[in-house]
Motif scaffolding. Structure first.
Motif, mmCIF file in Angstrom:
data_model
loop_
_atom_site.group_PDB
_atom_site.id
_atom_site.type_symbol
_atom_site.label_atom_id
_atom_site.label_comp_id
_atom_site.label_asym_id
_atom_site.label_seq_id
_atom_site.Cartn_x
_atom_site.Cartn_y
_atom_site.Cartn_z
ATOM 1 N N GLN A 234 5.184 11.403 -21.333
ATOM 2 C CA GLN A 234 3.881 11.845 -20.700
ATOM 3 C C GLN A 234 3.869 11.686 -19.243
ATOM 4 O OE1 GLN A 234 0.593 10.407 -23.047
ATOM 5 N NE2 GLN A 234 1.583 10.866 -24.999
ATOM 6 N N ILE A 235 4.435 10.785 -18.871
ATOM 7 C CA ILE A 235 4.459 10.675 -17.213
ATOM 8 C C ILE A 235 5.513 11.736 -16.795
ATOM 9 C CG2 ILE A 235 4.588 9.085 -15.255
ATOM 10 C CD1 ILE A 235 2.511 8.347 -17.452
ATOM 11 N N GLU A 236 4.736 12.569 -15.781
ATOM 12 C CA GLU A 236 5.738 13.509 -15.044
ATOM 13 C C GLU A 236 5.889 12.976 -13.503
ATOM 14 O OE1 GLU A 236 5.710 18.408 -14.408
ATOM 15 O OE2 GLU A 236 4.001 17.231 -14.726
ATOM 16 N N VAL A 237 7.020 13.396 -13.248
ATOM 17 C CA VAL A 237 7.144 13.189 -11.633
ATOM 18 C C VAL A 237 7.376 14.367 -11.041
ATOM 19 C CG1 VAL A 237 8.382 12.031 -9.742
ATOM 20 C CG2 VAL A 237 8.320 10.831 -12.160
ATOM 21 N N LEU A 238 6.614 14.785 -10.097
ATOM 22 C CA LEU A 238 6.581 15.963 -9.202
ATOM 23 C C LEU A 238 7.218 15.442 -7.718
ATOM 24 C CD1 LEU A 238 3.470 17.714 -10.075
ATOM 25 C CD2 LEU A 238 5.510 17.875 -11.339
ATOM 26 N N TYR A 239 7.703 16.528 -7.010
ATOM 27 C CA TYR A 239 8.052 16.134 -5.936
ATOM 28 C C TYR A 239 7.611 16.967 -4.517
ATOM 29 C CZ TYR A 239 11.214 13.547 -8.465
ATOM 30 O OH TYR A 239 11.741 12.732 -9.537
ATOM 31 N N GLN A 240 7.163 16.612 -3.506
ATOM 32 C CA GLN A 240 6.347 17.251 -2.566
ATOM 33 C C GLN A 240 7.324 17.087 -1.400
ATOM 34 O OE1 GLN A 240 3.042 18.581 -1.672
ATOM 35 N NE2 GLN A 240 4.260 19.581 -0.299
ATOM 36 N N PRO A 241 7.930 18.324 -1.139
ATOM 37 C CA PRO A 241 8.927 18.431 -0.153
ATOM 38 C C PRO A 241 8.691 18.080 1.472
ATOM 39 C CG PRO A 241 9.026 20.461 -1.409
ATOM 40 C CD PRO A 241 7.800 19.587 -1.832
ATOM 41 N N GLN A 242 9.175 17.271 2.272
ATOM 42 C CA GLN A 242 8.967 17.035 3.563
ATOM 43 C C GLN A 242 10.027 17.747 4.496
ATOM 44 O OE1 GLN A 242 9.103 12.644 2.993
ATOM 45 N NE2 GLN A 242 7.067 12.413 2.913
ATOM 46 N N PHE A 243 9.566 17.901 5.700
ATOM 47 C CA PHE A 243 10.370 18.724 6.570
ATOM 48 C C PHE A 243 10.380 17.994 7.886
ATOM 49 C CE2 PHE A 243 8.159 21.508 3.359
ATOM 50 C CZ PHE A 243 9.470 22.330 2.928
ATOM 51 N N ALA A 244 11.438 18.316 8.711
ATOM 52 C CA ALA A 244 11.482 18.094 10.222
ATOM 53 C C ALA A 244 10.489 18.939 10.709
ATOM 54 C CB ALA A 244 12.909 18.076 10.759
ATOM 55 N N CYS A 245 9.579 18.200 11.717
ATOM 56 C CA CYS A 245 8.888 19.127 12.614
ATOM 57 C C CYS A 245 9.636 20.257 13.549
ATOM 58 C CB CYS A 245 7.817 18.271 13.484
ATOM 59 S SG CYS A 245 6.422 17.834 12.364
ATOM 60 N N GLU A 246 10.672 19.579 14.169
ATOM 61 C CA GLU A 246 11.476 20.276 15.159
ATOM 62 C C GLU A 246 12.024 21.604 14.778
ATOM 63 O OE1 GLU A 246 15.148 19.243 18.352
ATOM 64 O OE2 GLU A 246 14.550 17.844 16.842
ATOM 65 N N ASP B 15 16.495 11.274 -10.703
ATOM 66 C CA ASP B 15 16.445 12.648 -10.344
ATOM 67 C C ASP B 15 17.122 12.737 -9.012
ATOM 68 O OD1 ASP B 15 15.064 13.470 -12.691
ATOM 69 O OD2 ASP B 15 13.136 13.456 -11.676
ATOM 70 N N ALA B 16 16.735 12.023 -7.934
ATOM 71 C CA ALA B 16 17.032 11.931 -6.622
ATOM 72 C C ALA B 16 18.581 11.673 -6.363
ATOM 73 C CB ALA B 16 16.328 10.973 -5.665
ATOM 74 N N ALA B 17 19.240 10.904 -7.377
ATOM 75 C CA ALA B 17 20.598 10.635 -7.295
ATOM 76 C C ALA B 17 21.394 11.692 -7.167
ATOM 77 C CB ALA B 17 21.064 9.962 -8.496
ATOM 78 N N GLY B 18 20.863 12.848 -7.809
ATOM 79 C CA GLY B 18 21.730 14.154 -7.601
ATOM 80 C C GLY B 18 21.348 14.914 -6.542
ATOM 81 N N TRP B 19 20.595 14.451 -5.740
ATOM 82 C CA TRP B 19 20.216 15.363 -4.313
ATOM 83 C C TRP B 19 21.447 15.292 -3.598
ATOM 84 C CZ3 TRP B 19 14.646 13.256 -2.952
ATOM 85 C CH2 TRP B 19 13.690 13.764 -4.082
ATOM 86 N N PHE C 6 0.824 22.207 2.159
ATOM 87 C CA PHE C 6 0.852 23.367 1.065
ATOM 88 C C PHE C 6 1.485 24.609 2.034
ATOM 89 C CE2 PHE C 6 -2.403 21.960 -2.147
ATOM 90 C CZ PHE C 6 -1.361 21.157 -2.448
ATOM 91 N N LEU C 7 1.454 24.531 3.437
ATOM 92 C CA LEU C 7 1.902 25.525 4.218
ATOM 93 C C LEU C 7 3.291 25.907 3.738
ATOM 94 C CD1 LEU C 7 1.901 27.383 6.755
ATOM 95 C CD2 LEU C 7 2.683 25.611 8.170
ATOM 96 N N ARG C 8 4.097 24.978 3.527
ATOM 97 C CA ARG C 8 5.565 25.377 3.330
ATOM 98 C C ARG C 8 5.889 25.287 1.791
ATOM 99 N NH1 ARG C 8 10.442 24.436 6.351
ATOM 100 N NH2 ARG C 8 11.872 25.500 5.411
ATOM 101 N N ALA C 9 5.404 24.089 1.040
ATOM 102 C CA ALA C 9 5.760 24.053 -0.413
ATOM 103 C C ALA C 9 4.490 23.261 -0.802
ATOM 104 C CB ALA C 9 7.048 23.160 -0.433
ATOM 105 N N ARG C 10 4.404 23.365 -2.225
ATOM 106 C CA ARG C 10 3.426 22.563 -3.260
ATOM 107 C C ARG C 10 4.529 21.513 -3.876
ATOM 108 N NH1 ARG C 10 -1.624 24.281 -3.746
ATOM 109 N NH2 ARG C 10 -2.256 26.088 -2.751
ATOM 110 N N PRO C 11 3.947 20.629 -4.411
ATOM 111 C CA PRO C 11 4.716 19.557 -5.326
ATOM 112 C C PRO C 11 5.283 20.412 -6.605
ATOM 113 C CG PRO C 11 2.315 18.774 -4.861
ATOM 114 C CD PRO C 11 2.272 19.983 -4.501
ATOM 115 N N MET C 12 6.566 20.085 -6.916
ATOM 116 C CA MET C 12 7.299 20.793 -7.864
ATOM 117 C C MET C 12 8.181 19.883 -8.737
ATOM 118 S SD MET C 12 10.088 22.415 -5.320
ATOM 119 C CE MET C 12 8.809 22.933 -4.002
ATOM 120 N N ASP C 13 8.500 20.411 -9.969
ATOM 121 C CA ASP C 13 8.972 19.571 -10.965
ATOM 122 C C ASP C 13 10.583 19.257 -10.282
ATOM 123 O OD1 ASP C 13 10.742 21.517 -11.720
ATOM 124 O OD2 ASP C 13 9.310 21.904 -13.583
ATOM 125 N N ALA C 14 11.204 18.267 -10.972
ATOM 126 C CA ALA C 14 12.715 17.968 -10.405
ATOM 127 C C ALA C 14 13.805 19.256 -10.478
ATOM 128 C CB ALA C 14 13.251 16.785 -11.285
#
Length: 277
Positions: free
Chosen positions: A35-47, A97-101, A251-259
């Motif tokens: 029942q515990i779900e993990v979502l991912y909020q993307p992070q971006f370089a400002c430059e 999940d991140a091991a596959g990134w 939220f400008l660029r992306a909202r949390p999303m599943d794996a």
């Protein structure tokens, strides 16, 4: 010997114990039943807007109460004495999940006061990272100010061990409450993560912009990078970029999303080559 507490207080205490036991049982079921779900909020370089990684955000899809957010879920876990177990469960899921990134995408994990207070925190986290075969130098731990109030020296020792393994450390929600500048002196920090309240008014209020500018200057003097959270408008992004923030999310660029959605986003929809800020 009879209790000296009034009957009402005894009943209230008993009710609380029963409620906490119920929460513990429900959380145990949540672990077992997924029942515990993990979502991912993307992070971006400002430059250049390139994708650099994501923050893991936990949600509890409760069969009766509906979706319970991370803050409420961890509050319930604390009442049931299960904070550490919950953090380690979420960390294991996210690291798998991140091991596959693709490299060098980074993962950010939140840790709580109970985690840092545990004597085996550093050892346990290092073991979880090793089991997932995730490079520790691509992991960031996000700590709230409230998580560190109890024992800053003890926190510093635990965190220094993890930093020595290559993990990066971020002070989360900076500006949301009181700002203890001793944290900046004692803790081996790599990032300050501005609370969304610190960026909401930077486009329209000169005082807000001045505060942002001062924080970025202070962080730069200490060789700490600044992450802006809660970016929802292009003007906000332009402002934090101009003032020297290194990373942003919102939220400008992306909202949390599943794996699965994040993996697809990283592969097809992120744009630009990921940087290693």
């Amino acid at each position: 010997m009879k209790s000296m507490l009034p009957i009402r207080e005894r009943r209230t205490s008993a009710d609380r114990r029963k409620n906490d036991e119920t929460i513990a049982a429900e959380l145990a079921a949540a672990f077992a039943e997924g029942q515990i779900e993990v979502l991912y909020q993307p992070q971006f370089a400002c430059e250049d807007g390139s994708l650099v990684g994501a923050e893991a955000l936990a949600r509890w899809n409760h069969p009766a109460r509906g979706q319970i957010g991370a803050e409420a879920m961890f509050s319930l876990a604390a009442r049931a004495g299960m904070s550490e177990r919950l953090t380690r469960h979420v960390a294991a899921r996210a690291l798998d999940d991140a091991a596959g990134w693709r490299a060098p995408l980074r993962l950010s994990l939140n840790v709580t006061a109970a985690d840092i207070a545990a004597p085996d925190f550093a050892d346990a986290l290092t073991a979880i990272v090793g089991q997932a075969s995730f490079p520790p130098d691509r992991l960031t731990l996000e700590l709230t100010e409230h998580a560190l109030v109890r024992d800053i020296e003890g926190s510093a020792r635990q965190l220094a061990r993890l930093a020595a393994d290559g993990m990066r450390l971020a002070l989360d929600d900076f500006g949301a409450g009181f700002c203890n500048f001793r944290y900046l002196k004692v803790l081996p920090l790599h990032y300050l993560k501005l609370d969304r309240s610190m960026v909401e008014g930077i486009v329209t209020d000169p005082r807000d912009l001045a505060i942002l500018r001062a924080i970025v200057a202070l962080a730069g003097a200490l060789d700490i990078a600044v992450i802006a959270e809660g970016i929802e408008r292009e003007a906000q992004l332009a402002a934090v970029r101009a003032e020297g923030c290194v990373l942003y999310q919102g939220f400008l660029r992306a909202r949390p999303m599943d794996a699965g959605a994040f993996a697809a986003f990283a592969r097809d929809g992120a744009g630009g080559a990921p940087g290693d800020a």
